[in-house]
Design a protein around this motif. Structure first.
Motif, short mmCIF file in Angstrom:
data_model
loop_
_atom_site.label_atom_id
_atom_site.label_comp_id
_atom_site.label_asym_id
_atom_site.label_seq_id
_atom_site.Cartn_x
_atom_site.Cartn_y
_atom_site.Cartn_z
N ALA A 70 0.84 -1.28 -0.07
CA ALA A 70 -0.09 0.04 -0.11
C ALA A 70 0.81 1.23 0.06
O ALA A 70 0.54 2.07 -0.63
N GLN A 72 3.87 1.30 -1.05
CA GLN A 72 4.41 1.73 -2.58
C GLN A 72 3.26 2.20 -3.53
O GLN A 72 3.72 3.14 -4.51
N GLU A 73 2.25 1.81 -3.40
CA GLU A 73 1.09 2.19 -4.44
C GLU A 73 0.78 3.68 -4.19
O GLU A 73 0.58 4.20 -5.31
N LYS A 76 3.63 5.38 -5.97
CA LYS A 76 3.64 5.63 -7.42
C LYS A 76 2.62 6.73 -7.95
O LYS A 76 2.60 7.17 -8.94
N LYS A 77 1.79 7.18 -7.08
CA LYS A 77 0.48 8.12 -7.39
C LYS A 77 1.18 9.49 -7.08
O LYS A 77 0.62 10.66 -7.85
N LYS A 94 -6.89 5.64 1.87
CA LYS A 94 -6.68 3.99 1.39
C LYS A 94 -7.66 3.06 2.36
O LYS A 94 -8.08 2.18 1.95
#
Length: 103
Positions: A70, A72-73, A76-77, A94
């Motif tokens: 999460a 890392q996700e 990336k945004k 999230k």
């Protein structure tokens, strides 16, 4: 750029009161230039985000691997430098934990 403007670059509908509460909660850390950003190249920093923020503050009990994914996700945004409040806001969003910062 204000904290709200920074967060809204990545979460356009960010709750102003939540951002203000986050800013107040992390005010001391945010006074240090190097603490305003999350260093995604520093494993110890990412561990701190996981342990202190996601598990500690948000109370998430998912596995370390799931939380790390999460984090890392969210990273990336956000292109380029990763403002701490934006990272924290997106993680709280999230996990459905924005209420942690509401009075």
């Amino acid at each position: 750029m204000s904290a709200l403007e920074t967060v809204r670059k990545y979460a356009p509908d960010a709750d102003e009161a939540v951002v203000a509460a986050m800013e107040k909660t992390y005010r001391l850390a945010l006074t240090h230039a190097d603490a305003r950003l999350v260093s995604y190249s520093d494993d110890e920093e990412l561990k701190t985000v996981r342990e202190s923020f996601v598990k500690g503050k948000l109370g998430v009990t998912d596995s370390d691997e799931s939380i790390d994914a999460a984090i890392q996700e969210v990273g990336k945004k956000i292109s380029g430098q990763k403002p701490r409040l934006a990272v924290y806001y997106l993680l709280a969003e999230k996990y459905g934990k924005l209420g942690v910062f509401k009075s």
